[in-house]
Design an enzyme around this catalytic site. Sequence first.
Site, mmCIF file in Angstrom:
data_model
loop_
_atom_site.group_PDB
_atom_site.id
_atom_site.type_symbol
_atom_site.label_atom_id
_atom_site.label_comp_id
_atom_site.label_asym_id
_atom_site.label_seq_id
_atom_site.Cartn_x
_atom_site.Cartn_y
_atom_site.Cartn_z
ATOM 1 N N SER A 71 0.876 -1.180 0.000
ATOM 2 C CA SER A 71 0.000 0.000 0.000
ATOM 3 C C SER A 71 0.905 1.219 0.000
ATOM 4 O O SER A 71 1.055 1.928 0.974
ATOM 5 C CB SER A 71 -0.982 -0.030 1.176
ATOM 6 O OG SER A 71 -0.372 0.263 2.389
ATOM 7 N N HIS B 34 -3.396 -5.931 2.737
ATOM 8 C CA HIS B 34 -2.480 -6.927 3.293
ATOM 9 C C HIS B 34 -3.147 -8.276 3.529
ATOM 10 O O HIS B 34 -2.524 -9.193 4.054
ATOM 11 C CB HIS B 34 -1.868 -6.431 4.601
ATOM 12 C CG HIS B 34 -0.938 -5.277 4.397
ATOM 13 N ND1 HIS B 34 -0.417 -4.552 5.430
ATOM 14 C CD2 HIS B 34 -0.435 -4.733 3.273
ATOM 15 C CE1 HIS B 34 0.360 -3.598 4.958
ATOM 16 N NE2 HIS B 34 0.363 -3.679 3.646
ATOM 17 N N GLU C 93 -4.629 -2.245 9.348
ATOM 18 C CA GLU C 93 -3.883 -2.774 10.503
ATOM 19 C C GLU C 93 -4.547 -2.428 11.833
ATOM 20 O O GLU C 93 -4.904 -1.275 12.066
ATOM 21 C CB GLU C 93 -2.457 -2.196 10.505
ATOM 22 C CG GLU C 93 -1.706 -2.545 9.237
ATOM 23 C CD GLU C 93 -0.363 -1.821 9.105
ATOM 24 O OE1 GLU C 93 0.178 -1.370 10.127
ATOM 25 O OE2 GLU C 93 0.116 -1.712 7.970
ATOM 26 N N GLU D 244 1.580 -9.335 7.212
ATOM 27 C CA GLU D 244 2.420 -8.887 8.322
ATOM 28 C C GLU D 244 2.224 -9.753 9.559
ATOM 29 O O GLU D 244 2.637 -9.389 10.657
ATOM 30 C CB GLU D 244 2.131 -7.422 8.627
ATOM 31 C CG GLU D 244 2.463 -6.527 7.427
ATOM 32 C CD GLU D 244 2.352 -5.040 7.720
ATOM 33 O OE1 GLU D 244 1.802 -4.663 8.784
ATOM 34 O OE2 GLU D 244 2.832 -4.256 6.891
ATOM 35 N N ASP E 283 -3.922 1.425 11.702
ATOM 36 C CA ASP E 283 -3.504 2.021 10.433
ATOM 37 C C ASP E 283 -4.564 1.659 9.394
ATOM 38 O O ASP E 283 -4.458 0.639 8.718
ATOM 39 C CB ASP E 283 -2.128 1.504 9.991
ATOM 40 C CG ASP E 283 -1.724 2.080 8.632
ATOM 41 O OD1 ASP E 283 -2.452 2.959 8.117
ATOM 42 O OD2 ASP E 283 -0.690 1.658 8.079
ATOM 43 N N GLU F 79 -2.809 5.895 12.247
ATOM 44 C CA GLU F 79 -1.945 6.214 11.102
ATOM 45 C C GLU F 79 -2.797 6.286 9.838
ATOM 46 O O GLU F 79 -3.703 5.458 9.664
ATOM 47 C CB GLU F 79 -0.904 5.096 10.997
ATOM 48 C CG GLU F 79 0.060 5.205 9.840
ATOM 49 C CD GLU F 79 0.924 3.939 9.750
ATOM 50 O OE1 GLU F 79 1.226 3.326 10.804
ATOM 51 O OE2 GLU F 79 1.281 3.558 8.634
ATOM 52 N N ASP G 118 1.837 8.456 7.104
ATOM 53 C CA ASP G 118 2.662 7.507 6.335
ATOM 54 C C ASP G 118 2.599 7.908 4.859
ATOM 55 O O ASP G 118 3.494 8.597 4.351
ATOM 56 C CB ASP G 118 2.132 6.084 6.580
ATOM 57 C CG ASP G 118 2.787 5.030 5.698
ATOM 58 O OD1 ASP G 118 3.813 5.320 5.060
ATOM 59 O OD2 ASP G 118 2.274 3.882 5.640
ATOM 60 N N LYS H 81 10.044 4.984 6.812
ATOM 61 C CA LYS H 81 10.447 3.791 6.066
ATOM 62 C C LYS H 81 11.583 4.215 5.149
ATOM 63 O O LYS H 81 11.350 4.955 4.173
ATOM 64 C CB LYS H 81 9.274 3.301 5.204
ATOM 65 C CG LYS H 81 8.031 2.848 5.980
ATOM 66 C CD LYS H 81 6.827 2.756 5.036
ATOM 67 C CE LYS H 81 5.651 2.007 5.654
ATOM 68 N NZ LYS H 81 4.410 2.191 4.848
ATOM 69 N N HIS I 99 8.705 -1.201 9.224
ATOM 70 C CA HIS I 99 8.970 -2.199 8.187
ATOM 71 C C HIS I 99 8.100 -1.923 6.967
ATOM 72 O O HIS I 99 7.334 -0.957 6.945
ATOM 73 C CB HIS I 99 8.643 -3.594 8.748
ATOM 74 C CG HIS I 99 7.172 -3.768 9.025
ATOM 75 N ND1 HIS I 99 6.563 -4.987 9.151
ATOM 76 C CD2 HIS I 99 6.173 -2.845 9.190
ATOM 77 C CE1 HIS I 99 5.277 -4.837 9.377
ATOM 78 N NE2 HIS I 99 5.016 -3.554 9.410
ATOM 79 N N LYS J 193 7.048 -0.171 14.399
ATOM 80 C CA LYS J 193 6.028 -1.159 13.998
ATOM 81 C C LYS J 193 6.681 -2.077 12.982
ATOM 82 O O LYS J 193 7.204 -1.646 11.966
ATOM 83 C CB LYS J 193 4.742 -0.477 13.496
ATOM 84 C CG LYS J 193 4.656 -0.105 12.076
ATOM 85 C CD LYS J 193 3.204 0.194 11.655
ATOM 86 C CE LYS J 193 3.146 0.344 10.148
ATOM 87 N NZ LYS J 193 1.817 0.590 9.619
HETATM 88 P P1 PGA Z 1 3.189 -1.221 2.839
HETATM 89 O O1 PGA Z 1 2.295 -0.536 3.951
HETATM 90 O O2 PGA Z 1 2.346 -2.330 2.301
HETATM 91 O O3 PGA Z 1 3.323 -0.130 1.791
HETATM 92 O O4 PGA Z 1 4.474 -1.625 3.414
HETATM 93 C C1 PGA Z 1 2.482 -0.604 5.291
HETATM 94 C C2 PGA Z 1 1.811 0.596 5.909
HETATM 95 O O5 PGA Z 1 0.875 1.153 5.322
HETATM 96 O O6 PGA Z 1 2.221 1.058 6.948
HETATM 97 ZN ZN ZN Z 2 0.692 2.845 6.830
#
Ligand code: PGA
Ligand code: ZN
Length: 417
Positions: free
Chosen positions: A41, A154, A163, A204, A241, A282, A309, A334, A362, A385
């Site tokens: 994402s 996810h 999340e 995750e 999140d 988030e 984010d 990140k 991560h 996280k």
């Molecule tokens: P990602 O997202 O799938 O881009 O790693 C994780 C997040 O939104 O925090």
């Molecule tokens: Zn996020």
Amino acid sequence: MSVICDVHADEVLDSRGNPTLKVYVETEMEVGTFTVPSGASTGKKEALELRDGDKKRYGGKGVLKAVKNVNDEIAQCIKGMEITEQTEIDRAMIDLDGTENKSNLGANAIVGVSLACARTASKELDIPLYFYLGGLSASLLPIPMFNVMNGGKHADNNIDFQEFMIMPVGAESFREALRMSSEVFQVLKGILKEKGMFSGVGDEGGFAPNLFSYEEPLKLMSEAVEKAGYKLDKDIVFALDPAASSFYSDNHYTIGKEKLTSSEMIDVYKEIVNNYPVVSIEDGLAEDDWDGWAKLTEDLGDEIQLVGDDIFVTNIKLLEKGIDEEVANAILIKPNQIGTLTETLFTIRLAMDEGYGVVISHRSGETDDTFIADLAVAMNTGMIKTGSVCRGERIVKYNRLMDIERGLGKRGQYPTW
Ligand code: PGA
Ligand code: ZN
């Protein structure tokens, strides 16, 4: 110290089985590596992850072009540079790339080299990575945010929010925090089984049953915390999140069958915060909804942590805009969103100087690399996280943090919330 004498990369697989880069940076004395993670994402303004696009290999996701960029252009550019000159190395790669979003060489190529350099330097100095990055002041263990229930992009279920996390704020040490959370996780698994729900996990490591509202996961998590013998709000609190960019279009947020405006979405969060011990949200709103974000911050920013984010993507310019417009009060970090260690550290410092919270993170596609565990302690961010309390690529980071805690001895501290 010695100079860089070889740089090369290899195409390996990440935790979703997709190709990524493992980068090796060598001096005469040492070799350090970094294995690059990958998001699902992703924010629109992230630095570019270079993929081959050749549908005959890995469905177009191969990274041989990025590997070649490391082996040829980048290697040529930084060979001979002093391994500890991180800023100069990163600057040289940024200049060599020459684009705003690292689309020439690929941010996956650049970040791999950048972080591998730091690791090689720490090995050469024979000191732990967190100590190399943060020096003597590096002493704060992070409160882990464990993503125990997965939805959104996810997981293949119908939960809109991405999340649902537990934060063991009542622990006295990182080791205790991990134990408490593991216990809650196992109890949660039992509850899901009892209720006849699917107890498989998402990308995750959080459980990913089919549930029909954002409240159900919060209810199940509350039940698990109490059944595990912990006090909600005191020992364990929650974080979300929603990753709202993923259900935002035409100025509306689609939750189940409903289409909500920003204001209505903010009302949803207010209700959640009133009913559950949620202390951090988030990406509650989308990356393109800056006005909504400002209102969200005005309405809830004094009460809870609001983490940006997708809206900041670890980019100092976007964080500056956020500070000016009073958007969010914390940032997710990140390193591969921006592409170099130096830029990552600058963004963290600005956030801290401005009183923003900092959560090191991560990606959903991860590797067995533990760099971010050291980074969290080095910068004393107090929060990390890195997934649930299962799946090897998540657990290695948590185990690394226990190692660090042991290494720090009495100097190490676990934060209070
Ligand atoms: P990602 O997202 O799938 O881009 O790693 C994780 C997040 O939104 O925090
Ligand atoms: Zn996020």
